[in-house]
Write an enzyme that holds these catalytic residues in place. Structure first.
Site, PDB file in Angstrom:
ATOM      1  CB  SER A 251      -0.889   0.021   1.241  1.00 41.64           C
ATOM      2  OG  SER A 251      -1.517   1.282   1.365  1.00 41.64           O
TER       3      SER A 251
ATOM      4  CE1 TYR B 181      -3.838  -2.084   5.458  1.00 43.51           C
ATOM      5  CE2 TYR B 181      -3.187   0.048   4.573  1.00 43.51           C
ATOM      6  CZ  TYR B 181      -3.648  -1.234   4.375  1.00 43.51           C
ATOM      7  OH  TYR B 181      -3.920  -1.679   3.105  1.00 43.51           O
TER       8      TYR B 181
END
Lengths: 443, 245
Positions: free
Chosen positions: B137, B150
């Site tokens: 990501s 995250y």
């Protein structure tokens, strides 16, 4: 999450909380914990029928479950769009039994609106081809078909999502030899001639007409009748014969509609439609064309709806009984006198249909766009009064503004429909801005 | 020619659905792996009917590290391409003082991914063939207050993939990392995403397939995220820390 949603007409734009699901359990849990829910597919209905406080998107629930290529039976989750279905079935020689003028609607939407196509007079509406379906109603999951729970079935076909969320649909496809249509286009000078032509060519499976709604005088109602049949292999050119079931890769247009959306304003639409008429320089033109431009000419322009600007537009589609064609002329005169409607409109003859709540009935149906502007809604109320006077009704999938008494007076089974809704959706869990406006559900 | 097989780890997500369809459309046999394989039935059927390819489903739990070796050994065919799609966005604020949540974020996005890809890497290195694709990501490119749990796990995963790429290059195995920006999925349904910067899962799947066939190393999806992140990573720390990102 709350966001601003609107459907294809860009009117109205409302704050709705939108969620989606990919598994049945997620949907059940959502329905158990929310009220004021309405299912929404690809947002291609024109008005407020799929808008509500909580809109549940079916788009991620889009799996094909069964495709019997011997008998042409297709079963899928409700969120799959028609273009995805066609991509799977056409190369194997099967076509949708009924398709509206856009392939970007979902199967669930096709049932909830009980869509009709150019073949209504010959093959009925979409619900006539549904074998069975599953609906998450206000009293739990239920299967229904014309034989099994028929009241639920018929209240769900054309029922605008008010019985619950349609989750799975099994329907019959139609065998085709080729991905092409043998098409005939015939120019008509005026309304009388086009009505006569519809009758003369009624043996064709597919028919509709582009009708000029603004022309006055002796050319009032000038139009082009377009009829077609699925082409056989023999009817194809040598080049087409090489791959008769070839899925069209990209749209190849036969009419000049592929404008960037921002130029689609009143003036340019007029100009291009003039050309469109002029292009048909002969009285009658014949050809074999891919199915896409025949069925879906407007899909070629992505977001053509934006051409009407920020205010949006409403599409006005009504049907009048077959023996009241004088009403058609009366309404068209009002529209051409006002000069507000779209230059081109779609005229079509429906065959017999007598079911609970679906829009089609034997008669003439006309659809045209009205950009939203000051004074439009009072004018449309006047048209509604004429539609009522001639025994007609309006298409709920395109409606964004009809007054509740118009619905209750024009739909003969409105009362029965509302009672069935009460059985399957007893506390009004499933409701839309439209159903509240029309008082089908209690606002 | 042998039909190639792709294993999709975390097969139930929207991104995985799109990736599986893309590979199936290009005639790959598909192995779907997810925590609850019984929920993959519709997806299996869908891939078979749409694309006429062989599809199997397998139980796989990213957090059950002990099971990863036996999971991989139990596959009926060793995959030619393995795509690690699973991830858990979690709740940053909750994770700040709830170790359960924090560890789930870290272990799903990092430890779980490393655990299974270690197994895959050994196998491919021994066979001297294969492709490993990891969906990381852009959140891993720089930590931000809104999702650094995250982001840090994805940062670790990005570094892991780059090291793995370096190692496996010498064995003829290709490793590609994918850095998607915002993607319109169920995972991001509750977030307000800027429409122009948000990709559809199908776009990401197309980018992945195209980049993998060209043996790219790192791919950003949508492409301009590479430049957005270049700017974001270039902001000096003493300024960056004052921003509320």
């Amino acid at each position: 999450m709350v966001k601003q949603l609107s459907n294809w007409g860009n009117y109205p734009i409302l704050d709705c909380d939108e969620s989606s699901f990919t598994q049945e359990e997620q949907l059940t849990q959502y329905v158990n914990t929310h009220d004021h829910i309405i299912a929404r597919g690809n947002g291609r209905c024109y008005g407020d029928a799929s808008l509500g406080e909580h809109s549940i998107s079916t788009l991620r629930y889009d799996k094909v479950l069964q495709f019997d290529t011997e008998n042409g039976i297709f079963e899928c989750q409700a969120g799959i769009t028609l273009d995805q279905v066609l991509a799977i079935t056409v190369p194997r020689g099967w076509f949708l039994p009924v398709t509206p003028g856009t392939k970007f609607i979902t199967i669930g939407g096709a049932v909830a609106s009980d869509v009709h196509g150019k073949n209504h007079h010959a093959e009925g509406s979409f619900s006539n081809h549904v074998i069975t379906m599953d609906v998450l109603t206000g009293v739990g999951f239920m299967s229904c078909s014309p034989e099994n729970n028929p009241d639920l079935f018929w209240a769900t076909c054309g029922g605008m999502g008010l019985t619950g969320i349609i989750t799975k649909v099994q329907f019959r496809l139609k065998k085709i030899e080729t991905a092409y249509i043998r098409q005939k286009q015939i120019k008509a000078e005026n309304l009388d001639e086009i009505i006569r032509l519809f009758d003369e060519y009624k043996d064709y499976t597919y028919s509709m007409a582009w009708i000029d709604c603004l022309k006055k005088g002796k050319n009032f109602g000038r139009s082009i009748l377009i009829v077609g049949e699925h082409a056989t292999k023999e009817e194809l050119s040598d080049k087409q014969k090489a791959a008769p079931l070839l899925l069209p890769d990209k749209l190849k247009l036969t009419i000049p509609f592929n404008l960037p959306s921002f130029v689609l304003n009143n003036f340019t639409v007029k100009a291009f439609n003039m050309l469109y008429y002029a292009k048909n320089y002969k009285k009658e033109m014949n050809g074999v064309v891919p199915y896409e431009p025949f069925f879906y000419p407007l899909d070629a322009i992505h977001h053509w709806n934006r051409g009407y600007g920020k205010q949006g537009f409403v599409q006005y589609q009504f049907v009048l009984p077959i023996d009241r064609k004088e009403g058609l002329a009366a309404i068209m005169h009002r529209i051409s006198d006002k000069g507000w409607g779209s230059f081109l409109a779609v005229l079509k003859v429906f065959g017999k249909q007598d079911d609970l709540i679906s829009f089609p009935m034997e008669g003439y149906t006309l659809a045209l766009d009205f950009p939203v502007r000051k004074g439009l809604f009072p004018f449309l109320d006047e048209l509604d009064a004429l539609v009522l006077e001639y025994g007609g009704k309006l298409y709920l999938s395109k409606d964004a503004r009809m007054q509740q008494e118009v619905f209750w007076k024009s739909y003969p089974n409105a009362e029965r429909f509302a009672n069935i809704i009460n059985t399957y959706n007893p506390v009004g869990k499933f409701r839309s801005v439209q159903s509240d406006r029309l008082l089908i559900t209690k606002p | 020619m042998m039909i190639p097989t792709v294993l999709i780890l975390g097969a139930g997500s929207d991104m995985a659905v799109a990736i599986a369809r893309k590979f199936a459309a290009n005639n790959y046999a598909i192995q779907l792996a997810a925590r609850k394989p019984e929920l993959l039935h519709a997806q299996e059927q869908d891939l078979r009917i749409r694309h006429n390819v062989a599809v199997t489903s397998h139980g796989f739990d990213a957090l059950d590290f002990e099971s990863h070796v036996s999971f991989f050994q139990s596959l009926p065919v060793k995959p030619d391409v393995v795509i690690c799609v699973f991830g858990y966005l979690g709740d940053q604020e909750k994770g700040q003082n709830d170790w359960q949540e924090a560890s789930r974020i870290l272990h799903t996005n990092y430890t779980g991914a490393v655990s299974i890809l270690n197994v895959v890497a050994e196998d491919m290195a021994a066979r001297k063939t294969g492709t490993i694709i990891g969906i990381s990501s852009v959140a891993g490119d720089r930590g931000r207050m809104s999702n650094y749990l995250y982001g840090s796990a994805k940062a670790g995963f990005t570094a892991y993939l780059s090291g793995l790429r370096n190692r496996l290059f010498h064995a003829g195995v290709h490793v590609m990392s994918v850095q998607p920006g915002f993607v319109n999925t169920r995972m991001t349904e509750g977030l307000t995403l800027p429409p122009l910067l948000t990709a559809q899962p199908e776009e990401v799947a197309n980018d992945i397939f195209k980049a993998a066939s060209k043996k790219k190393n790192v791919v950003y999806s949508k492409w301009f995220w590479r430049y957005i992140m270049l700017i974001i990573t270039s902001i000096p720390e003493f300024i960056f820390k004052k921003l509320k990102l």
